[in-house]
Motif scaffolding. Structure first.
Motif, PDB file in Angstrom:
ATOM      1  N   LYS A  92       0.836  -1.210   0.000  1.00 57.94           N
ATOM      2  CA  LYS A  92       0.000   0.000   0.000  1.00 57.94           C
ATOM      3  C   LYS A  92       0.869   1.257   0.000  1.00 57.94           C
ATOM      4  O   LYS A  92       0.560   2.230  -0.692  1.00 57.94           O
ATOM      5  N   GLU A  93       1.963   1.222   0.755  1.00 60.88           N
ATOM      6  CA  GLU A  93       2.887   2.361   0.774  1.00 60.88           C
ATOM      7  C   GLU A  93       3.538   2.545  -0.599  1.00 60.88           C
ATOM      8  O   GLU A  93       3.677   3.673  -1.074  1.00 60.88           O
ATOM      9  N   GLN A  94       3.937   1.438  -1.239  1.00 62.54           N
ATOM     10  CA  GLN A  94       4.516   1.519  -2.577  1.00 62.54           C
ATOM     11  C   GLN A  94       3.521   2.122  -3.565  1.00 62.54           C
ATOM     12  O   GLN A  94       3.888   2.969  -4.379  1.00 62.54           O
ATOM     13  N   ILE A  95       2.284   1.668  -3.484  1.00 57.34           N
ATOM     14  CA  ILE A  95       1.234   2.154  -4.386  1.00 57.34           C
ATOM     15  C   ILE A  95       0.991   3.639  -4.162  1.00 57.34           C
ATOM     16  O   ILE A  95       0.885   4.419  -5.106  1.00 57.34           O
ATOM     17  N   GLN A  96       0.932   4.040  -2.902  1.00 49.74           N
ATOM     18  CA  GLN A  96       0.704   5.447  -2.575  1.00 49.74           C
ATOM     19  C   GLN A  96       1.886   6.293  -3.054  1.00 49.74           C
ATOM     20  O   GLN A  96       1.701   7.362  -3.641  1.00 49.74           O
ATOM     21  N   HIS A  97       3.093   5.802  -2.807  1.00 47.82           N
ATOM     22  CA  HIS A  97       4.292   6.537  -3.212  1.00 47.82           C
ATOM     23  C   HIS A  97       4.374   6.672  -4.732  1.00 47.82           C
ATOM     24  O   HIS A  97       4.865   7.682  -5.255  1.00 47.82           O
ATOM     25  N   ALA A  98       3.872   5.672  -5.465  1.00 48.69           N
ATOM     26  CA  ALA A  98       3.875   5.719  -6.932  1.00 48.69           C
ATOM     27  C   ALA A  98       2.807   6.661  -7.476  1.00 48.69           C
ATOM     28  O   ALA A  98       2.805   6.974  -8.663  1.00 48.69           O
ATOM     29  N   GLY A  99       1.887   7.100  -6.594  1.00 48.29           N
ATOM     30  CA  GLY A  99       0.851   8.032  -7.018  1.00 48.29           C
ATOM     31  C   GLY A  99      -0.255   7.396  -7.838  1.00 48.29           C
ATOM     32  O   GLY A  99      -0.821   8.047  -8.727  1.00 48.29           O
ATOM     33  N   ASP A 152      -6.009   5.152  -8.275  1.00 50.00           N
ATOM     34  CA  ASP A 152      -6.977   4.344  -7.535  1.00 50.00           C
ATOM     35  C   ASP A 152      -6.204   3.282  -6.746  1.00 50.00           C
ATOM     36  O   ASP A 152      -5.976   2.170  -7.248  1.00 50.00           O
ATOM     37  N   PRO A 153      -5.764   3.601  -5.523  1.00 49.22           N
ATOM     38  CA  PRO A 153      -4.947   2.667  -4.739  1.00 49.22           C
ATOM     39  C   PRO A 153      -5.605   1.307  -4.511  1.00 49.22           C
ATOM     40  O   PRO A 153      -4.922   0.278  -4.541  1.00 49.22           O
ATOM     41  N   GLU A 154      -6.919   1.287  -4.296  1.00 48.33           N
ATOM     42  CA  GLU A 154      -7.594   0.005  -4.072  1.00 48.33           C
ATOM     43  C   GLU A 154      -7.531  -0.873  -5.314  1.00 48.33           C
ATOM     44  O   GLU A 154      -7.298  -2.079  -5.222  1.00 48.33           O
ATOM     45  N   ALA A 155      -7.741  -0.282  -6.472  1.00 48.99           N
ATOM     46  CA  ALA A 155      -7.663  -1.037  -7.725  1.00 48.99           C
ATOM     47  C   ALA A 155      -6.234  -1.517  -7.977  1.00 48.99           C
ATOM     48  O   ALA A 155      -6.025  -2.632  -8.468  1.00 48.99           O
ATOM     49  N   ALA A 156      -5.257  -0.679  -7.630  1.00 46.00           N
ATOM     50  CA  ALA A 156      -3.856  -1.068  -7.812  1.00 46.00           C
ATOM     51  C   ALA A 156      -3.501  -2.248  -6.911  1.00 46.00           C
ATOM     52  O   ALA A 156      -2.799  -3.177  -7.347  1.00 46.00           O
ATOM     53  N   LEU A 157      -3.981  -2.245  -5.669  1.00 47.02           N
ATOM     54  CA  LEU A 157      -3.727  -3.366  -4.763  1.00 47.02           C
ATOM     55  C   LEU A 157      -4.415  -4.628  -5.281  1.00 47.02           C
ATOM     56  O   LEU A 157      -3.822  -5.713  -5.279  1.00 47.02           O
ATOM     57  N   ALA A 158      -5.644  -4.495  -5.750  1.00 45.39           N
ATOM     58  CA  ALA A 158      -6.369  -5.643  -6.313  1.00 45.39           C
ATOM     59  C   ALA A 158      -5.636  -6.194  -7.533  1.00 45.39           C
ATOM     60  O   ALA A 158      -5.539  -7.419  -7.702  1.00 45.39           O
ATOM     61  N   LEU A 159      -5.091  -5.322  -8.346  1.00 48.14           N
ATOM     62  CA  LEU A 159      -4.332  -5.751  -9.524  1.00 48.14           C
ATOM     63  C   LEU A 159      -3.074  -6.509  -9.099  1.00 48.14           C
ATOM     64  O   LEU A 159      -2.722  -7.538  -9.684  1.00 48.14           O
ATOM     65  N   TRP A 160      -2.390  -5.999  -8.071  1.00 47.18           N
ATOM     66  CA  TRP A 160      -1.206  -6.694  -7.560  1.00 47.18           C
ATOM     67  C   TRP A 160      -1.593  -8.081  -7.043  1.00 47.18           C
ATOM     68  O   TRP A 160      -0.892  -9.060  -7.320  1.00 47.18           O
ATOM     69  N   LEU A 161      -2.703  -8.170  -6.301  1.00 47.18           N
ATOM     70  CA  LEU A 161      -3.142  -9.467  -5.783  1.00 47.18           C
ATOM     71  C   LEU A 161      -3.495 -10.437  -6.915  1.00 47.18           C
ATOM     72  O   LEU A 161      -3.347 -11.649  -6.757  1.00 47.18           O
ATOM     73  N   GLU A 162      -3.933  -9.921  -8.036  1.00 47.98           N
ATOM     74  CA  GLU A 162      -4.202 -10.772  -9.202  1.00 47.98           C
ATOM     75  C   GLU A 162      -2.904 -11.224  -9.867  1.00 47.98           C
ATOM     76  O   GLU A 162      -2.851 -12.286 -10.479  1.00 47.98           O
ATOM     77  N   GLN A 163      -1.855 -10.418  -9.744  1.00 51.18           N
ATOM     78  CA  GLN A 163      -0.572 -10.726 -10.374  1.00 51.18           C
ATOM     79  C   GLN A 163       0.241 -11.733  -9.565  1.00 51.18           C
ATOM     80  O   GLN A 163       0.981 -12.530 -10.136  1.00 51.18           O
ATOM     81  N   VAL A 164       0.120 -11.742  -8.246  1.00 49.66           N
ATOM     82  CA  VAL A 164       0.924 -12.615  -7.383  1.00 49.66           C
ATOM     83  C   VAL A 164       0.855 -14.090  -7.811  1.00 49.66           C
ATOM     84  O   VAL A 164       1.895 -14.752  -7.882  1.00 49.66           O
ATOM     85  N   PRO A 165      -0.307 -14.638  -8.116  1.00 47.69           N
ATOM     86  CA  PRO A 165      -0.346 -16.058  -8.505  1.00 47.69           C
ATOM     87  C   PRO A 165       0.366 -16.369  -9.817  1.00 47.69           C
ATOM     88  O   PRO A 165       0.674 -17.524 -10.093  1.00 47.69           O
ATOM     89  N   THR A 166       0.644 -15.367 -10.628  1.00 47.96           N
ATOM     90  CA  THR A 166       1.293 -15.622 -11.913  1.00 47.96           C
ATOM     91  C   THR A 166       2.813 -15.657 -11.807  1.00 47.96           C
ATOM     92  O   THR A 166       3.483 -16.056 -12.761  1.00 47.96           O
TER      93      THR A 166
END
Length: 195
Positions: A32-39, A42-56
């Motif tokens: 969340k800090e990385q996402i916020q720092h990257a600006g 939509d931080p929630e969507a960015a976190l959800a996208l990361w969670l979708e990427q982890v299994p790959t």
């Protein structure tokens, strides 16, 4: 099992207690800090996208990414993760506690007893790789204390102990990209005389 002991004692600097849930919460905070720092707009969507990427991502244990993503989802939003508790138990190495329904929800097969040591090794290397790439952990130190008790073995049993120690030393280099692991074997000073 080394992996189960590792996960129970897993403690990051600044944490007052060890534990897998605490580690995973720190991972979520870090992301969340990385996402916020990257600006991200939509931080929630960015976190959800990361969670979708982890299994790959590729890990030594093939199912690791899928299962840890499920555990992270469960901690972030329990209503979105149906198999979160089962994922946490699997990540803790408590595979014997998983019912058929749990295995099915996580898309896992039952692990035969003969394959469990390899699973433990793969989980350890996967967790170390995940900590390095996704949590910003620079390295991990595992202390094996009172190693002299292992040398009470003789013959083939002693050879297996020495072989296991060698595997622990060589294992991190076998992971693509390596994992930052320092294994410290602690024993009483006169152990060398006993060998």
């Amino acid at each position: 099992d080394i992996y189960q002991a590792y996960v129970k004692a897993l403690q990051l600097p600044g944490d007052d207690r060890p534990g897998l849930k605490r580690f995973l919460r720190r991972v979520l905070e870090y992301k969340k800090e990385q996402i916020q720092h990257a600006g991200a707009p939509d931080p929630e969507a960015a976190l959800a996208l990361w969670l979708e990427q982890v299994p790959t991502d590729d890990y030594p244990e093939n199912a690791f990414g899928r299962v840890i993503a499920e555990a992270l989802r469960a901690l972030e939003d329990p209503s979105q993760a149906g198999a979160g508790e089962a994922a946490l138990r699997w990540l803790q190495g408590d595979i014997a506690t998983l019912a058929k329904e749990d295995l099915s929800a996580l898309r896992l097969a039952k692990v035969p007893a003969k394959a469990q040591p390899d699973l433990g090794q793969n989980l350890l290397m996967s967790m170390l790789q995940f900590a390095k790439t996704e949590a910003g952990i620079q390295g991990t130190v595992i202390l094996f204390d009172e190693v002299e008790t292992l040398f009470n073995a003789t013959g083939k049993a002693l050879q297996r102990v020495l072989s296991a120690m060698r595997v622990m030393i060589d294992l991190p280099a076998g992971v693509p990209g390596g994992v930052p692991l320092l294994g410290v074997f602690s024993a009483v000073p006169d152990i060398l005389e006993q060998l």
